[in-house]
Design a protein around this motif. Structure first.
Motif, PDB file in Angstrom:
ATOM      1  N   LEU A   1       1.542 -10.990  -3.827  1.00 22.82           N
ATOM      2  CA  LEU A   1       0.114 -10.819  -3.576  1.00 22.82           C
ATOM      3  C   LEU A   1      -0.481 -12.170  -3.224  1.00 22.82           C
ATOM      4  O   LEU A   1      -0.408 -13.119  -4.014  1.00 22.82           O
TER       5      LEU A   1
ATOM      6  N   LYS B   1       5.348  -6.591   0.730  1.00 23.52           N
ATOM      7  CA  LYS B   1       6.335  -5.877  -0.075  1.00 23.52           C
ATOM      8  C   LYS B   1       7.711  -6.535   0.026  1.00 23.52           C
ATOM      9  O   LYS B   1       8.099  -7.046   1.071  1.00 23.52           O
TER      10      LYS B   1
ATOM     11  N   ILE C   1      -3.285   0.858  -2.965  1.00 22.00           N
ATOM     12  CA  ILE C   1      -2.902  -0.009  -1.848  1.00 22.00           C
ATOM     13  C   ILE C   1      -3.365   0.636  -0.540  1.00 22.00           C
ATOM     14  O   ILE C   1      -3.093   1.804  -0.280  1.00 22.00           O
TER      15      ILE C   1
ATOM     16  N   LEU D   1      -0.795  -7.735   0.297  1.00 21.63           N
ATOM     17  CA  LEU D   1       0.502  -7.444  -0.304  1.00 21.63           C
ATOM     18  C   LEU D   1       1.613  -7.560   0.726  1.00 21.63           C
ATOM     19  O   LEU D   1       1.558  -6.949   1.799  1.00 21.63           O
TER      20      LEU D   1
ATOM     21  N   ASN E   1      -2.057  -2.634   3.617  1.00 22.09           N
ATOM     22  CA  ASN E   1      -1.355  -3.332   2.531  1.00 22.09           C
ATOM     23  C   ASN E   1      -2.239  -4.376   1.842  1.00 22.09           C
ATOM     24  O   ASN E   1      -1.798  -5.484   1.526  1.00 22.09           O
TER      25      ASN E   1
END
Length: 204
Positions: free
Chosen positions: A99, A74, A155, A72, A159
């Motif tokens: 993702l 962000k 999560i 991930l 991450n």
């Protein structure tokens, strides 16, 4: 004699109830829970005529190759936007992140979102929204795309998050056009066949 008749009656009732429960399809706990909610008339999105004949949703065979670990990234300071739906409704969302993962040797990316309405509800504040289409859409799976729920609590510190495409579901619009459903953004199309999870609903 009366005791024997009463005992036989109780066994018959229990047997019938057990058979009713067994008719609900589902090979995993996820599928059984989803089927149970669709069979429940107080929760089901199904039209009355479809609910009467409902015995379970159709799923692709369970395939563990469609369980992947995604990285991930962000999205910082993402703006709030109005997501398009099948109606005039425009719910507010933010892009939560990207993702990145590899599926069957192919590099893939999906954008994951966070509903701003859900943040105000303690029950759903940890939910993230992951809609996608793939090369089975409009054929073996619903043309409008499928959804996957992801939790912020899932999560990892690195991450990463596990995506299980076996645990996907259709928007309510796949069953009943009275609902308003978010449209899957074009950038969330996967150029691969995701033969896992929920299939298109065959109406009877």
């Amino acid at each position: 004699m009366k005791k024997i008749i009463l005992l036989c009656s109780l066994i018959f009732i229990i047997s019938c109830n057990s058979q009713d429960k067994r008719t609900l399809m589902g090979k995993t706990a996820y599928q059984q829970k989803l089927n149970a909610s669709y069979k429940d008339a107080t929760k089901s999105p199904l039209k009355k005529k479809d609910l009467k004949q409902f015995k379970g949703l159709d799923f692709f065979p369970i395939d563990t190759t469609f369980i992947v670990t995604a990285q991930l990234i962000k999205t910082v300071n993402a703006p709030t936007f109005k997501m398009a739906t099948t109606t005039d409704r425009e719910p507010l969302y933010k892009e939560y992140g990207k993702l990145n993962f590899t599926l069957k040797g192919k590099k893939c990316q999906l954008t994951i979102y966070q509903s701003q309405d859900d943040l105000r509800d303690a029950k759903y504040k940890d939910y993230l929204f992951l809609p996608f289409t793939d090369d089975t859409s409009s054929n073996e799976s619903y043309g409008g795309g499928r959804y996957m729920d992801v939790m912020t609590t899932d999560i990892s510190e690195e991450n990463t998050i596990v995506l299980n495409f076996n645990n996907t579901y259709n928007p309510y619009c796949a069953y009943n056009d009275k609902f308003s459903c978010p449209l899957t953004p074009r950038k969330n199309h996967l150029n691969i066949e995701i033969k896992a999870g929920i299939m298109v609903f065959e109406k009877h």
